[in-house]
Design a protein around this motif. Structure first.
Motif, PDB file in Angstrom:
ATOM      1  N   LEU A 164       0.841  -1.120   0.074  1.00 12.19           N
ATOM      2  CA  LEU A 164       0.037  -0.037   0.046  1.00 12.19           C
ATOM      3  C   LEU A 164       1.110   1.122   0.025  1.00 12.19           C
ATOM      4  N   HIS A 165       1.896   1.232   0.674  1.00 13.95           N
ATOM      5  CA  HIS A 165       2.885   2.380   0.705  1.00 13.95           C
ATOM      6  C   HIS A 165       3.302   2.612  -0.499  1.00 13.95           C
ATOM      7  N   GLY A 166       3.884   1.605  -1.496  1.00 14.52           N
ATOM      8  CA  GLY A 166       4.400   1.621  -2.838  1.00 14.52           C
ATOM      9  C   GLY A 166       3.268   2.029  -3.664  1.00 14.52           C
ATOM     10  N   TYR A 167       2.099   1.459  -3.596  1.00 17.06           N
ATOM     11  CA  TYR A 167       0.900   1.930  -4.586  1.00 17.06           C
ATOM     12  C   TYR A 167       0.629   3.441  -4.300  1.00 17.06           C
ATOM     13  N   THR A 168       0.748   3.846  -3.160  1.00 19.73           N
ATOM     14  CA  THR A 168       0.098   5.255  -2.686  1.00 19.73           C
ATOM     15  C   THR A 168       1.242   6.358  -3.399  1.00 19.73           C
ATOM     16  N   LEU A 169       2.563   5.931  -3.008  1.00 17.71           N
ATOM     17  CA  LEU A 169       3.518   6.783  -3.413  1.00 17.71           C
ATOM     18  C   LEU A 169       3.463   6.879  -4.917  1.00 17.71           C
ATOM     19  N   GLY A 170       3.547   5.903  -5.392  1.00 13.71           N
ATOM     20  CA  GLY A 170       3.525   5.752  -6.970  1.00 13.71           C
ATOM     21  C   GLY A 170       2.528   6.654  -7.642  1.00 13.71           C
ATOM     22  N   TYR A 171       1.123   6.359  -7.046  1.00 12.28           N
ATOM     23  CA  TYR A 171      -0.051   7.129  -7.677  1.00 12.28           C
ATOM     24  C   TYR A 171       0.192   8.664  -7.330  1.00 12.28           C
ATOM     25  N   LEU A 172       0.767   8.920  -5.946  1.00 11.09           N
ATOM     26  CA  LEU A 172       0.689  10.720  -5.824  1.00 11.09           C
ATOM     27  C   LEU A 172       1.908  11.097  -6.701  1.00 11.09           C
ATOM     28  N   GLN A 173       3.157  10.478  -6.820  1.00  2.45           N
ATOM     29  CA  GLN A 173       4.052  10.925  -7.665  1.00  2.45           C
ATOM     30  C   GLN A 173       3.655  11.194  -9.119  1.00  2.45           C
ATOM     31  N   GLY A 174       2.994  10.176  -9.694  1.00  2.00           N
ATOM     32  CA  GLY A 174       2.491  10.303 -10.936  1.00  2.00           C
ATOM     33  C   GLY A 174       1.432  11.400 -11.169  1.00  2.00           C
ATOM     34  N   ALA A 175       0.563  11.582 -10.097  1.00  2.00           N
ATOM     35  CA  ALA A 175      -0.622  12.446 -10.457  1.00  2.00           C
ATOM     36  C   ALA A 175      -0.131  13.920  -9.745  1.00  2.00           C
ATOM     37  N   GLY A 176       1.221  14.034  -9.454  1.00  2.00           N
ATOM     38  CA  GLY A 176       1.618  15.410  -9.157  1.00  2.00           C
ATOM     39  C   GLY A 176       1.357  15.893  -7.733  1.00  2.00           C
ATOM     40  N   TYR A 177       0.781  15.123  -6.729  1.00  2.00           N
ATOM     41  CA  TYR A 177       0.622  15.637  -5.348  1.00  2.00           C
ATOM     42  C   TYR A 177       1.888  15.765  -4.754  1.00  2.00           C
ATOM     43  N   GLU A 178       1.886  16.951  -3.866  1.00  2.00           N
ATOM     44  CA  GLU A 178       3.125  17.254  -2.983  1.00  2.00           C
ATOM     45  C   GLU A 178       3.133  16.383  -2.078  1.00  2.00           C
ATOM     46  N   ILE A 179       4.351  15.685  -1.779  1.00  2.80           N
ATOM     47  CA  ILE A 179       4.585  14.653  -0.903  1.00  2.80           C
ATOM     48  C   ILE A 179       5.600  15.479   0.009  1.00  2.80           C
ATOM     49  N   ILE A 180       5.109  15.632   1.379  1.00  2.00           N
ATOM     50  CA  ILE A 180       5.738  16.433   2.429  1.00  2.00           C
ATOM     51  C   ILE A 180       6.992  15.412   2.863  1.00  2.00           C
ATOM     52  N   SER A 181       6.492  14.213   3.194  1.00  2.00           N
ATOM     53  CA  SER A 181       7.476  13.222   3.828  1.00  2.00           C
ATOM     54  C   SER A 181       7.064  11.660   3.455  1.00  2.00           C
ATOM     55  N   ALA A 182       8.257  10.965   3.171  1.00  2.00           N
ATOM     56  CA  ALA A 182       7.894   9.411   2.950  1.00  2.00           C
ATOM     57  C   ALA A 182       9.012   8.841   3.679  1.00  2.00           C
ATOM     58  N   HIS A 183       8.691   7.898   4.380  1.00  2.00           N
ATOM     59  CA  HIS A 183       9.542   6.893   5.129  1.00  2.00           C
ATOM     60  C   HIS A 183       9.157   5.488   4.980  1.00  2.00           C
ATOM     61  N   HIS A 184      10.206   4.459   4.377  1.00  2.00           N
ATOM     62  CA  HIS A 184       9.794   3.374   4.582  1.00  2.00           C
ATOM     63  C   HIS A 184       9.976   2.581   5.678  1.00  2.00           C
ATOM     64  N   ASP A 185      10.557   3.131   6.693  1.00  2.00           N
ATOM     65  CA  ASP A 185      10.630   2.338   7.931  1.00  2.00           C
ATOM     66  C   ASP A 185      10.966   3.508   8.974  1.00  2.00           C
ATOM     67  N   ILE A 186       9.940   3.783   9.665  1.00  2.00           N
ATOM     68  CA  ILE A 186       9.774   5.118  10.806  1.00  2.00           C
ATOM     69  C   ILE A 186      10.922   4.794  11.909  1.00  2.00           C
ATOM     70  N   TYR A 187      10.689   3.485  12.148  1.00  2.00           N
ATOM     71  CA  TYR A 187      11.578   3.439  13.383  1.00  2.00           C
ATOM     72  C   TYR A 187      13.112   3.245  13.205  1.00  2.00           C
ATOM     73  N   GLY A 188      13.441   2.900  11.729  1.00  2.00           N
ATOM     74  CA  GLY A 188      14.853   2.414  11.352  1.00  2.00           C
ATOM     75  C   GLY A 188      15.420   3.936  10.688  1.00  2.00           C
ATOM     76  N   ALA A 189      14.641   4.816  10.405  1.00  2.00           N
ATOM     77  CA  ALA A 189      15.176   6.181  10.009  1.00  2.00           C
ATOM     78  C   ALA A 189      15.928   6.947  11.091  1.00  2.00           C
ATOM     79  N   PRO A 190      17.093   6.892  10.933  1.00  2.00           N
ATOM     80  CA  PRO A 190      17.826   7.685  12.370  1.00  2.00           C
ATOM     81  C   PRO A 190      17.674   9.190  12.222  1.00  2.00           C
ATOM     82  N   GLU A 191      17.666   9.738  11.148  1.00  2.00           N
ATOM     83  CA  GLU A 191      17.669  11.307  11.113  1.00  2.00           C
ATOM     84  C   GLU A 191      16.450  11.884  11.504  1.00  2.00           C
TER      85      GLU A 191
END
Ligand SMILES: C[S@@+](CC[C@H](N)C(=O)[O-])C[C@H]1O[C@@H](n2cnc3c(N)ncnc32)[C@H](O)[C@@H]1O
Length: 225
Positions: A164-191
């Motif tokens: 669902l993450h990939g489906y949503t991201l793909g659709y949003l990018q293709g349709a030109g939505y503004e993506i403010i933040s995208a993380h594929h592992d929120i607990y693994g992302a150190p920054e």
């Protein structure tokens, strides 16, 4: 049906923060549509929805963190959101409510520009092709949300489903939505990402369940223009 479930259904009928309209109420003109602030919350604060709220952990958790915002958990399963509704009443919280409806009807309950933000927490990913239109980030759903979100309104998707993450991201990018933040592992992302503040603070029932099975938790925050 279990005795506890029946008791929760009965209590939902008297809890002041539970709204259970019929389909006809929705289609014939819902009384709170356009009037949630004036007639229900009795303040002028922003409104945030949680779609498919389950037991309502996010709605109640965010309502505690942000007393200056109003939160409405939406789900068809009243015996689940009873937990959140009860907790809110027991804690004298006036900024959280629960609406029992099919999300397919959500635009019948809110007027143009009435809602500021939407959280979609661990929705059923609806992987099968013939279930595509049931994904809560399918363009048909996004178009429903557009009807009542303020211009620039924000949508958050938190899911364990890589699909669902990939489906949503793909659709949003293709349709030109503004993506403010995208993380594929929120607990693994150190920054530190200022756009994901409070993201790790609240865990829903399903988040706990999926995390305990070793699933990674993903997140997308985007803007509806
Ligand atoms: C997997 S559960 C997630 C619950 C909660 N957000 C959590 O993270 O624990 C999905 C929830 O969405 C609700 N739901 C799914 N499709 C729905 C629909 N079309 N209308 C209303 N509720 C729906 C289900 O009843 C269920 O409570």
């Amino acid at each position: 049906m279990g005795k506890n479930k029946l008791a929760r259904f009965a209590e939902n009928k008297i809890l002041p923060n539970v709204i259970q309209p019929t389909r006809e109420d929705a289609l014939e003109g819902f009384e709170l549509k356009g009037k949630w602030r004036d007639n229900f919350f009795k303040n002028d604060n922003p409104i945030v929805l949680e779609l498919g709220c389950g037991k309502g952990e996010y709605s109640v958790g965010l309502a505690k963190t942000f007393p200056e915002k109003n939160f409405i958990g939406v789900d068809i399963k009243g015996a689940r959101f009873w937990f959140g509704a009860k907790e809110a009443v027991d804690n004298n919280m006036n900024n959280v409510a629960f609406l029992r409806t099919q999300i397919e009807l959500v635009d019948y309950f809110f007027a143009e520009n009435e809602v500021d933000e939407i959280w979609i927490t661990f929705p059923d990913p609806q992987i099968k092709y013939k279930r595509t239109k049931h994904r809560l980030t399918h363009p048909d759903f996004l178009n429903r949300y557009k009807k009542f979100l303020k211009p620039g309104g924000i949508v958050h998707l938190k899911t364990d489903s890589e699909f669902l993450h990939g489906y949503t991201l793909g659709y949003l990018q293709g349709a030109g939505y503004e993506i403010i933040s995208a993380h594929h592992d929120i607990y693994g992302a150190p920054e530190y990402d200022p756009n994901t503040e409070h993201l790790r603070d609240i865990k829903t029932y399903y988040e706990e369940l999926f995390s305990s099975k070793g699933k990674t938790i993903t997140y997308i925050k985007f803007r509806i223009n």
